[in-house]
Motif scaffolding. Structure first.
Motif, PDB file in Angstrom:
ATOM      1  N   ALA A 113     -30.663  -4.536  32.486  1.00  0.00           N
ATOM      2  CA  ALA A 113     -30.544  -2.965  32.175  1.00  0.00           C
ATOM      3  C   ALA A 113     -30.817  -2.196  33.471  1.00  0.00           C
ATOM      4  O   ALA A 113     -30.688  -1.126  33.427  1.00  0.00           O
ATOM      5  N   HIS A 162     -30.747  -9.378  23.465  1.00  0.00           N
ATOM      6  CA  HIS A 162     -30.949  -8.446  22.880  1.00  0.00           C
ATOM      7  C   HIS A 162     -32.419  -8.366  22.645  1.00  0.00           C
ATOM      8  O   HIS A 162     -33.198  -7.561  22.717  1.00  0.00           O
ATOM      9  N   ASP A 179     -24.662   1.087  26.860  1.00  0.00           N
ATOM     10  CA  ASP A 179     -25.222   0.456  27.983  1.00  0.00           C
ATOM     11  C   ASP A 179     -24.237   0.529  29.029  1.00  0.00           C
ATOM     12  O   ASP A 179     -24.532   0.896  30.133  1.00  0.00           O
ATOM     13  N   THR A 239     -31.161  -1.143  19.045  1.00  0.00           N
ATOM     14  CA  THR A 239     -30.500  -0.895  18.050  1.00  0.00           C
ATOM     15  C   THR A 239     -30.662   0.066  17.043  1.00  0.00           C
ATOM     16  O   THR A 239     -32.018   0.064  16.649  1.00  0.00           O
ATOM     17  N   TYR A 242     -22.740  -3.730  19.097  1.00  0.00           N
ATOM     18  CA  TYR A 242     -23.936  -3.023  18.226  1.00  0.00           C
ATOM     19  C   TYR A 242     -25.294  -3.572  18.820  1.00  0.00           C
ATOM     20  O   TYR A 242     -26.436  -3.012  18.807  1.00  0.00           O
ATOM     21  N   GLN A 252     -25.891 -13.036  23.906  1.00  0.00           N
ATOM     22  CA  GLN A 252     -26.006 -11.544  23.838  1.00  0.00           C
ATOM     23  C   GLN A 252     -27.196 -11.255  22.950  1.00  0.00           C
ATOM     24  O   GLN A 252     -28.021 -10.278  23.148  1.00  0.00           O
ATOM     25  N   ALA A 292     -24.705   0.202  20.837  1.00  0.00           N
ATOM     26  CA  ALA A 292     -25.762   0.136  21.760  1.00  0.00           C
ATOM     27  C   ALA A 292     -25.188  -0.466  23.116  1.00  0.00           C
ATOM     28  O   ALA A 292     -25.495  -0.165  24.195  1.00  0.00           O
ATOM     29  N   LEU A 293     -24.391  -1.674  22.682  1.00  0.00           N
ATOM     30  CA  LEU A 293     -23.735  -2.272  24.113  1.00  0.00           C
ATOM     31  C   LEU A 293     -22.726  -1.309  24.797  1.00  0.00           C
ATOM     32  O   LEU A 293     -22.848  -1.356  26.144  1.00  0.00           O
ATOM     33  N   GLY A 324     -27.238  -4.066  21.977  1.00  0.00           N
ATOM     34  CA  GLY A 324     -27.682  -3.458  23.120  1.00  0.00           C
ATOM     35  C   GLY A 324     -28.572  -4.296  24.073  1.00  0.00           C
ATOM     36  O   GLY A 324     -29.245  -5.112  23.568  1.00  0.00           O
ATOM     37  N   TYR A 363     -30.051  -2.269  27.105  1.00  0.00           N
ATOM     38  CA  TYR A 363     -30.884  -1.357  27.289  1.00  0.00           C
ATOM     39  C   TYR A 363     -31.200  -0.316  26.352  1.00  0.00           C
ATOM     40  O   TYR A 363     -32.316   0.059  25.734  1.00  0.00           O
ATOM     41  N   HIS A 364     -30.155  -0.071  25.524  1.00  0.00           N
ATOM     42  CA  HIS A 364     -30.218   1.035  24.258  1.00  0.00           C
ATOM     43  C   HIS A 364     -30.661  -0.003  23.175  1.00  0.00           C
ATOM     44  O   HIS A 364     -30.061  -0.942  22.946  1.00  0.00           O
ATOM     45  N   THR A 374     -17.384   6.075  25.032  1.00  0.00           N
ATOM     46  CA  THR A 374     -18.080   5.253  24.131  1.00  0.00           C
ATOM     47  C   THR A 374     -16.839   4.392  23.355  1.00  0.00           C
ATOM     48  O   THR A 374     -16.984   3.116  23.068  1.00  0.00           O
TER      49      THR A 374
END
Length: 534
Positions: free
Chosen positions: A307, A299, A438, A428, A421, A295, A434-435, A423, A425-426, A406
């Motif tokens: 994404a 990231h 996503d 940090t 935390y 992960q 963030a995940l 992500g 697409y999003h 969320t």
């Protein structure tokens, strides 16, 4: 673990490497059958010290094999000993022990021999027929056991879990079927041609508990989560019925309650009074560090393909919501279809962000036409989507539902073993899961936006359920409770899964998508498949 490995190498990997375990009726019954022999009773002297008669729950280890074993019952017979393993079920139809049971007995005998005991056979006691079955300890049996140990150790060093069994009856009653997803995984990698069997929910009875009463305290009392205020019990819930604890505003939780919640892998999440997710506490993550390493790599390097599929799913679900609720919205519907197709050919995150932003603008421009023009909805068309703080009731409802979604995905990814935390697409940011955001993208229209439409158009929420302060709009306690009930009902709604074809709740689908993402990150699945409805 060797028993699990012989039964199913993937089950062994999930339990030993990933640290997963879920109870089922069989595991609970098995523990009950094992209750007596799990108590350490009787002396177990080493050879030469004195005569061994009978001892229970004897723990030994082997330096040569690098394994440990807890022997249920160790019986002395003359100059030799007999390890007895207790099982709740029955032997095979021919009366012989199952291979997964046989490996345990053989290894126990080898460990006893290493400690100087004489052991020429072992026995397995099957509780259902109340019968003992003999396991001879031959040279061939010892050689097989050593090869199984070596193979299990090599399997534990792998990055990816072994592939699932295909159409195996073993999966039907496996307690980890809802985590393993054997048919679903085989279908996604092309090893299964028919529709998968319906998976069994891991715990269909447990639900989130929301505590919104300011000044209350959450404690634990004889296995019950209790909510008290001024020495008065406001509510009580059995611990086994609680999947997560959500605290809003000025609510306390005792240390004793936290210990029990963490022992049962129940996360605790804190919200502001207005519904912003501030933080959470959870028991330690799973031991499967390789998943978190992968992960982190995704990231850091950017998982554009994952994404893009997430955003494709979001845009298609937004399009479906518009098409189902307003047949005359052909312009935005066609435009969203075009944008969803373009996301599949994105070559950069900046392009993907632009497409997602355009799709969001088109969607929220059309969103007011889906609402009954009540006093609650009247201001949304003029203000559009806004937040921090929301400036109209509809935005207050959307923001609160997005926070709930969320929250659920934070709890889900923690349970899967991912870091909420980091992500893909999003990006940090401080205090930004963030995940979870996503994974929330494809579910925003399916769950959150649908809940808002439902409570407004069915008049479950009125203008009296909102309060305005300095231009910002928030829900009153009554309004918040009404929205929480509607949100939970939506999660319990069952649909036909578009990929797997069986009936499943939105609540369970959140877990499946997180597991599909995890399998994609470690390379078990070739690509991430978003959840999209027709």
């Amino acid at each position: 673990m060797l028993n699990e490995f012989v039964y199913c190498p993937r089950l062994f990997f999930l339990e030993w490497v990933q640290g997963r375990f879920e109870d089922s009726d069989d595991t609970v019954i098995g523990r009950a059958a094992h209750r007596t022999v799990d108590q350490e009773r009787g002396r177990a002297p080493l050879p030469g010290e004195e005569q061994l008669k009978r001892a229970r729950s004897v723990w030994l280890s082997s330096e040569q094999l690098s394994v440990t074993a807890r022997i249920d019952v160790l019986e002395g017979k003359g100059n030799s000993v007999i390890p007895l393993d207790v099982k709740k079920g029955s032997p095979q139809a021919d009366g012989k022990p199952w291979p997964s049971d046989r490996i345990q007995s053989i290894v126990q005998a080898l460990i006893l021999r290493e400690h100087g005991y004489t052991c020429d056979h072992a026995e397995v006691y099957y509780a259902t027929p109340r019968r003992r079955v003999t396991v001879p300890i031959t040279d061939a049996a010892a050689s097989w056991a050593r090869s199984v140990i070596d193979e299990a150790r090599r399997t534990s060093d792998q990055i990816q879990p072994p592939p699932p069994l295909i159409d195996s009856p073993k999966c039907t009653r496996c307690s980890l079927a809802g985590i393993c997803l054997p048919d679903e995984t085989n279908l996604l990698i092309g090893h299964l041609q028919h529709a998968p069997h319906r998976i069994l929910p891991r715990d269909p009875d447990s639900r989130p508990v929301y505590v919104t009463e300011a000044g209350s305290t959450v404690g634990i009392d004889h296995g019950q989560i209790t909510v008290r205020k001024e020495n008065k019990v406001l509510a009580g819930f059995r611990l086994i019925d609680v999947s997560q604890l959500a605290l809003f505003g000025r609510v306390q939780v005792t240390t004793q309650a936290l210990h029990e919640l963490f022992e049962h892998n129940v996360p605790v999440l804190w919200f502001t009074f207005g519904g912003w997710l501030r933080g959470w506490a959870h028991s330690p993550p799973t031991s499967y560090a390789e998943l978190r390493r992968r992960q982190t790599l995704a990231h850091a390097q950017g998982g554009l393909g994952i994404a893009a599929n997430m955003i494709t799913g979001k845009i298609r679900n937004c399009r479906t919501l518009l098409r189902r609720n307003r047949a005359d919205q052909t312009g935005p519907v066609d435009a969203l279809r075009t944008l969803a197709d373009k996301t599949q050919s994105c070559t950069s995150f900046s392009t993907l962000l632009g497409l997602e932003g355009t799709a969001a603008r088109l969607y929220f421009d059309a969103f007011p036409s889906l609402l009954d023009q009540t006093e609650v909805a009247s201001r949304f068309a003029a203000t559009g989507r806004n937040r921090r703080p929301p400036r109209d009731p509809i935005n207050a409802l959307l923001s609160f539902c997005y926070a709930l979604l969320t929250k659920d995905l934070v709890a889900t990814v923690l349970g899967v073993g991912l870091d909420p935390y980091l992500g893909i697409y999003h990006r940090t940011r401080h205090n930004r899961p963030a995940l979870a955001l996503d994974l929330a993208e494809e579910f925003r229209p399916l769950i959150a936006d649908s809940v808002v439409l439902s409570v407004v158009n069915n008049h479950k929420i009125s203008a009296n359920d909102f309060i305005t302060r300095a231009g910002g709009v928030a829900l009153t306690p009554d309004g918040r409770r009404a929205l929480l009930h509607a949100y939970e009902r939506r999660l319990d709604t069952t649909i036909t899964h578009p990929l797997f074809g069986y009936q499943i709740s939105y609540r369970r689908t959140l877990d499946i998508q997180a597991r599909i993402l995890a399998a994609t990150l470690i390379g078990e699945l070739p690509e991430y498949r978003p959840m999209t409805t027709r």
